[in-house]
Scaffold this motif. Structure first.
Motif, PDB file in Angstrom:
ATOM      1  N   GLY A   1       0.736  -1.217   0.021  1.00 28.96           N
ATOM      2  CA  GLY A   1       0.121   0.137   0.132  1.00 28.96           C
ATOM      3  C   GLY A   1       0.766   1.416  -0.064  1.00 28.96           C
ATOM      4  O   GLY A   1       0.373   2.384  -0.349  1.00 28.96           O
ATOM      5  N   VAL A   2       2.143   1.249   0.520  1.00 23.54           N
ATOM      6  CA  VAL A   2       2.858   2.311   0.354  1.00 23.54           C
ATOM      7  C   VAL A   2       3.188   2.949  -0.920  1.00 23.54           C
ATOM      8  O   VAL A   2       2.916   4.441  -1.097  1.00 23.54           O
ATOM      9  CB  VAL A   2       4.101   2.020   1.084  1.00 23.54           C
ATOM     10  CG1 VAL A   2       5.344   3.482   0.973  1.00 23.54           C
ATOM     11  CG2 VAL A   2       4.102   1.915   2.683  1.00 23.54           C
ATOM     12  N   ILE A   3       3.580   2.238  -1.869  1.00 23.57           N
ATOM     13  CA  ILE A   3       3.768   2.771  -3.315  1.00 23.57           C
ATOM     14  C   ILE A   3       2.792   3.580  -3.870  1.00 23.57           C
ATOM     15  O   ILE A   3       2.812   4.334  -4.583  1.00 23.57           O
ATOM     16  CB  ILE A   3       4.338   1.606  -4.017  1.00 23.57           C
ATOM     17  CG1 ILE A   3       5.263   2.160  -5.215  1.00 23.57           C
ATOM     18  CG2 ILE A   3       3.098   0.540  -4.509  1.00 23.57           C
ATOM     19  CD1 ILE A   3       6.602   3.009  -4.875  1.00 23.57           C
ATOM     20  N   ALA A   4       1.468   2.920  -3.486  1.00 19.58           N
ATOM     21  CA  ALA A   4       0.252   3.701  -4.229  1.00 19.58           C
ATOM     22  C   ALA A   4       0.146   4.860  -3.414  1.00 19.58           C
ATOM     23  O   ALA A   4      -0.421   5.882  -4.304  1.00 19.58           O
ATOM     24  CB  ALA A   4      -0.928   2.731  -3.862  1.00 19.58           C
ATOM     25  N   ARG A   5       0.169   4.931  -1.989  1.00 20.31           N
ATOM     26  CA  ARG A   5      -0.180   6.055  -1.274  1.00 20.31           C
ATOM     27  C   ARG A   5       1.023   7.167  -1.813  1.00 20.31           C
ATOM     28  O   ARG A   5       0.640   8.355  -1.521  1.00 20.31           O
ATOM     29  CB  ARG A   5       0.018   5.882   0.061  1.00 20.31           C
ATOM     30  CG  ARG A   5      -1.108   5.028   0.685  1.00 20.31           C
ATOM     31  CD  ARG A   5      -1.116   5.275   2.360  1.00 20.31           C
ATOM     32  NE  ARG A   5      -0.132   4.599   2.615  1.00 20.31           N
ATOM     33  CZ  ARG A   5      -0.070   3.413   3.257  1.00 20.31           C
ATOM     34  NH1 ARG A   5      -1.015   2.575   3.023  1.00 20.31           N
ATOM     35  NH2 ARG A   5       1.148   2.870   3.818  1.00 20.31           N
ATOM     36  N   MET A   6       2.213   6.982  -2.339  1.00 24.84           N
ATOM     37  CA  MET A   6       3.008   7.895  -2.791  1.00 24.84           C
ATOM     38  C   MET A   6       2.844   8.532  -4.107  1.00 24.84           C
ATOM     39  O   MET A   6       3.530   9.257  -4.807  1.00 24.84           O
ATOM     40  CB  MET A   6       4.472   7.279  -2.809  1.00 24.84           C
ATOM     41  CG  MET A   6       5.093   6.577  -1.545  1.00 24.84           C
ATOM     42  SD  MET A   6       6.478   5.561  -1.577  1.00 24.84           S
ATOM     43  CE  MET A   6       7.633   6.599  -2.396  1.00 24.84           C
ATOM     44  N   GLY A   7       1.567   7.834  -4.708  1.00 24.56           N
ATOM     45  CA  GLY A   7       1.308   8.289  -5.997  1.00 24.56           C
ATOM     46  C   GLY A   7       2.018   7.462  -7.108  1.00 24.56           C
ATOM     47  O   GLY A   7       2.207   8.182  -8.224  1.00 24.56           O
ATOM     48  N   LEU A   8       2.603   6.177  -7.007  1.00 21.80           N
ATOM     49  CA  LEU A   8       3.340   5.882  -7.669  1.00 21.80           C
ATOM     50  C   LEU A   8       2.721   4.143  -7.939  1.00 21.80           C
ATOM     51  O   LEU A   8       3.589   3.305  -8.060  1.00 21.80           O
ATOM     52  CB  LEU A   8       4.749   5.695  -7.194  1.00 21.80           C
ATOM     53  CG  LEU A   8       5.532   7.012  -7.195  1.00 21.80           C
ATOM     54  CD1 LEU A   8       6.827   6.978  -6.410  1.00 21.80           C
ATOM     55  CD2 LEU A   8       5.762   7.560  -8.633  1.00 21.80           C
ATOM     56  N   GLY A   9       1.521   3.983  -7.858  1.00 16.92           N
ATOM     57  CA  GLY A   9       0.928   2.618  -7.878  1.00 16.92           C
ATOM     58  C   GLY A   9       0.903   2.335  -9.405  1.00 16.92           C
ATOM     59  O   GLY A   9       1.371   3.034 -10.210  1.00 16.92           O
ATOM     60  N   GLU A  10       0.386   1.196  -9.753  1.00 16.14           N
ATOM     61  CA  GLU A  10       0.348   0.411 -11.064  1.00 16.14           C
ATOM     62  C   GLU A  10      -0.247   1.392 -11.959  1.00 16.14           C
ATOM     63  O   GLU A  10       0.146   1.612 -13.070  1.00 16.14           O
ATOM     64  CB  GLU A  10      -0.096  -0.872 -10.777  1.00 16.14           C
ATOM     65  CG  GLU A  10      -0.029  -1.667 -12.118  1.00 16.14           C
ATOM     66  CD  GLU A  10      -0.681  -3.071 -12.056  1.00 16.14           C
ATOM     67  OE1 GLU A  10      -0.447  -3.811 -13.208  1.00 16.14           O
ATOM     68  OE2 GLU A  10      -1.060  -3.512 -10.836  1.00 16.14           O
ATOM     69  N   GLU A  11      -1.289   1.851 -11.527  1.00 14.08           N
ATOM     70  CA  GLU A  11      -2.179   2.619 -12.509  1.00 14.08           C
ATOM     71  C   GLU A  11      -1.288   3.924 -13.055  1.00 14.08           C
ATOM     72  O   GLU A  11      -1.308   4.171 -14.316  1.00 14.08           O
ATOM     73  CB  GLU A  11      -3.289   3.304 -11.928  1.00 14.08           C
ATOM     74  CG  GLU A  11      -4.231   4.019 -12.792  1.00 14.08           C
ATOM     75  CD  GLU A  11      -5.632   4.319 -12.301  1.00 14.08           C
ATOM     76  OE1 GLU A  11      -6.516   5.205 -12.880  1.00 14.08           O
ATOM     77  OE2 GLU A  11      -6.153   3.999 -11.216  1.00 14.08           O
ATOM     78  N   GLU A  12      -0.469   4.421 -12.082  1.00 11.49           N
ATOM     79  CA  GLU A  12       0.199   5.799 -12.434  1.00 11.49           C
ATOM     80  C   GLU A  12       1.517   5.378 -13.356  1.00 11.49           C
ATOM     81  O   GLU A  12       1.826   5.956 -14.287  1.00 11.49           O
ATOM     82  CB  GLU A  12       0.884   6.355 -11.345  1.00 11.49           C
ATOM     83  CG  GLU A  12      -0.472   7.258 -10.566  1.00 11.49           C
ATOM     84  CD  GLU A  12      -1.409   6.232  -9.561  1.00 11.49           C
ATOM     85  OE1 GLU A  12      -2.402   6.737  -9.115  1.00 11.49           O
ATOM     86  OE2 GLU A  12      -0.911   5.111  -9.324  1.00 11.49           O
ATOM     87  N   LEU A  13       1.928   4.240 -13.070  1.00 15.63           N
ATOM     88  CA  LEU A  13       3.290   3.867 -13.737  1.00 15.63           C
ATOM     89  C   LEU A  13       2.892   3.395 -15.273  1.00 15.63           C
ATOM     90  O   LEU A  13       3.424   3.578 -16.012  1.00 15.63           O
ATOM     91  CB  LEU A  13       3.892   2.625 -13.008  1.00 15.63           C
ATOM     92  CG  LEU A  13       4.308   2.771 -11.564  1.00 15.63           C
ATOM     93  CD1 LEU A  13       5.077   1.793 -10.892  1.00 15.63           C
ATOM     94  CD2 LEU A  13       5.378   4.123 -11.648  1.00 15.63           C
ATOM     95  N   ARG A  14       1.762   2.708 -15.086  1.00 13.96           N
ATOM     96  CA  ARG A  14       1.231   2.320 -16.830  1.00 13.96           C
ATOM     97  C   ARG A  14       0.669   3.433 -17.494  1.00 13.96           C
ATOM     98  O   ARG A  14       0.731   3.234 -18.945  1.00 13.96           O
ATOM     99  CB  ARG A  14       0.227   1.280 -16.665  1.00 13.96           C
ATOM    100  CG  ARG A  14       0.898  -0.017 -15.921  1.00 13.96           C
ATOM    101  CD  ARG A  14       0.072  -1.415 -16.313  1.00 13.96           C
ATOM    102  NE  ARG A  14       0.556  -2.625 -15.692  1.00 13.96           N
ATOM    103  CZ  ARG A  14       1.548  -3.014 -15.882  1.00 13.96           C
ATOM    104  NH1 ARG A  14       2.343  -2.823 -16.991  1.00 13.96           N
ATOM    105  NH2 ARG A  14       2.209  -4.174 -15.308  1.00 13.96           N
ATOM    106  N   LYS A  15       0.547   4.605 -16.981  1.00 10.97           N
ATOM    107  CA  LYS A  15       0.188   5.818 -17.865  1.00 10.97           C
ATOM    108  C   LYS A  15       1.529   6.080 -18.397  1.00 10.97           C
ATOM    109  O   LYS A  15       1.546   6.728 -19.745  1.00 10.97           O
ATOM    110  CB  LYS A  15      -0.378   6.920 -17.098  1.00 10.97           C
ATOM    111  CG  LYS A  15      -1.691   6.775 -16.366  1.00 10.97           C
ATOM    112  CD  LYS A  15      -2.125   7.798 -15.598  1.00 10.97           C
ATOM    113  CE  LYS A  15      -3.286   7.805 -15.063  1.00 10.97           C
ATOM    114  NZ  LYS A  15      -3.670   8.602 -13.876  1.00 10.97           N
ATOM    115  N   VAL A  16       2.772   5.897 -18.020  1.00  9.43           N
ATOM    116  CA  VAL A  16       3.996   6.379 -18.731  1.00  9.43           C
ATOM    117  C   VAL A  16       4.532   5.341 -19.279  1.00  9.43           C
ATOM    118  O   VAL A  16       5.429   5.475 -20.164  1.00  9.43           O
ATOM    119  CB  VAL A  16       4.679   7.187 -17.673  1.00  9.43           C
ATOM    120  CG1 VAL A  16       4.215   8.329 -17.194  1.00  9.43           C
ATOM    121  CG2 VAL A  16       5.336   6.229 -16.524  1.00  9.43           C
ATOM    122  N   ALA A  17       4.350   4.096 -18.868  1.00  9.17           N
ATOM    123  CA  ALA A  17       4.973   2.830 -19.375  1.00  9.17           C
ATOM    124  C   ALA A  17       4.123   1.675 -19.401  1.00  9.17           C
ATOM    125  O   ALA A  17       3.959   0.717 -18.613  1.00  9.17           O
ATOM    126  CB  ALA A  17       6.203   2.260 -18.542  1.00  9.17           C
TER     127      ALA A  17
END
Length: 395
Positions: A99-115
């Motif tokens: 859950g920490v990585i998502a709370r940082m704004g770096l979850g899977e959804e955010e990462l797949r927008k750029v990659a």
């Protein structure tokens, strides 16, 4: 670097051992691994004991062949810079608590927008959900919960013992590295990335099952709980040190009888078959030890080798360095590290015929490659300096 993973770029947000070991294995095989650390100290293992030239052995031995970028991911500018790096990457690895990585704004959804084709890897201690998911985790806790400490004790009824190395951490790293290469192979075929989730607990339970969970294998079987056949190990004391001997089949049993010059053992009813030798293991091992302790390790190793009995010396860590088999394998290499000086490390255990040996790059200093990699992402020297001055980046 050249190697089977040449051309693969990995963004590594992991710290401590399990994640860094996994990514170092991939770096040794040619991947470009970009280790992203907080400018305020970086990976905790940088500050570990056993240091030289400001570098700890623990950090050196888990982070060679990597590049270091220092970014404060609590700052929007730091996260923006990371996403620009992710946009160029094949793999993203992190081992924060679930859950920490998502709370940082770096979850899977955010990462797949750029990659979109990114392979995302999340390594946890106990798992993504459940009563222990948010608990802090260290290697001994996994040894206890997984049953490994009981296996190490020899039987369920004995006081549990820890394995005297951080096996869960390191095995999780090896498992993660294998999973990443499998996901890369799958993406070559399908064009699609995926999210790999792996916990230390899962890795160790799966590891134990192949050889240590026989009593738990048959769900409806009425089998006894695991009991030790013997509380003695296969280490034998000689007049000059210790050796180990492993005798499994009838041929090897007859061979050790000849090597130890004890022909009367051949007629002993307790040892006529492999099953009987296992049932009477304590008596058998005590007899062998009673003979072995009467002469030197050198004498017995020579006799045992002559009769083709599986055996080896038991070495200290320092003695291992100079053993002729270790030398023949070219397993240990010395090289000059810019900060730590001359260091010795083991090479990657797998050797690829299509990838000749290459020069290693020692573990990086904190933020060593920040300027170069952010420049490649389109940042100007002035923008990078502003980020460094504000504490958003380091280098």
């Amino acid at each position: 670097m050249t190697g089977p993973l040449d051309g693969v770029r990995i963004i590594d947000l992991t710290a401590m051992i399990s994640g860094p070991l996994a990514t170092m294995m991939l770096a040794d095989q040619g991947a470009e691994v970009i280790k992203v650390e907080n400018p305020a100290g970086g990976d905790f293992t940088r500050s570990a004991a056993n240091r030289q030239g400001g570098m700890s052995a623990l950090f050196l031995n888990n982070n060679r062949n990597k590049k270091s970028v220092a970014l404060n991911l609590k700052e929007p500018e730091g996260r923006e810079a990371l996403l620009k790096l992710v946009a160029t990457a094949d793999v993203f690895v992190q081992n924060f608590r679930p859950g920490v990585i998502a709370r940082m704004g770096l979850g899977e959804e955010e990462l797949r927008k750029v990659a979109p084709g990114l392979i995302m890897v999340s390594v946890s201690g106990f798992g993504d959900s459940g009563p222990y998911a948010q608990r802090p985790v260290y290697d001994p806790l996994i040894q206890g919960l997984s049953g490994l400490a009981t296996v190490q004790a020899g039987a369920d009824g004995r006081r549990p013992q820890l394995v005297r190395t951080i096996l869960p951490d390191k095995l999780t790293g090896v498992t993660a590295a294998q999973a990443i290469t499998a996901a890369l192979f799958a993406r070559e075929r399908t064009g699609e990335g995926q999210h790999i989730r792996l916990s230390m607990l899962d890795a160790i339970v799966a590891f134990l099952w192949s050889s240590d969970m026989g009593s738990q294998t048959f769900v409806h079987g009425d089998l006894p709980q695991q009991e030790a056949a013997s509380f003695q190990d296969l280490i034998y004391e000689t007049t000059t040190g210790y050796i180990t001997i492993a005798v499994q089949n009838d041929r090897e049993w007859q061979a050790i009888i000849r090597a130890l010059e004890r022909p009367e053992w051949a007629g002993d009813a307790r040892f006529r078959t492999a099953e009987l030798r296992q049932q009477n293991i304590d008596a058998r091992l005590e007899l062998i030890q009673s003979v072995i302790r009467t002469d030197s390790a050198e004498h017995w190793l020579a006799r045992l080798e002559q009769e083709r009995v599986p055996c080896a010396p038991v070495l200290t860590r320092a003695q291992m360095l100079d053993h002729p088999q270790v030398r023949a394998n070219d397993l240990l290499l010395n090289y000059q590290h810019p900060q730590a000086g001359l260091i010795r490390q083991s090479r990657a255990p797998s050797r690829f015929s299509a990838a000749p040996d290459h020069d290693w790059q020692g573990a990086p200093t904190l933020g060593q490659h920040t300027r170069a990699l952010l420049t490649n992402c389109g940042y100007s020297p002035e923008e990078i300096q502003d980020m460094i001055d504000s504490g958003t980046a380091g280098g």
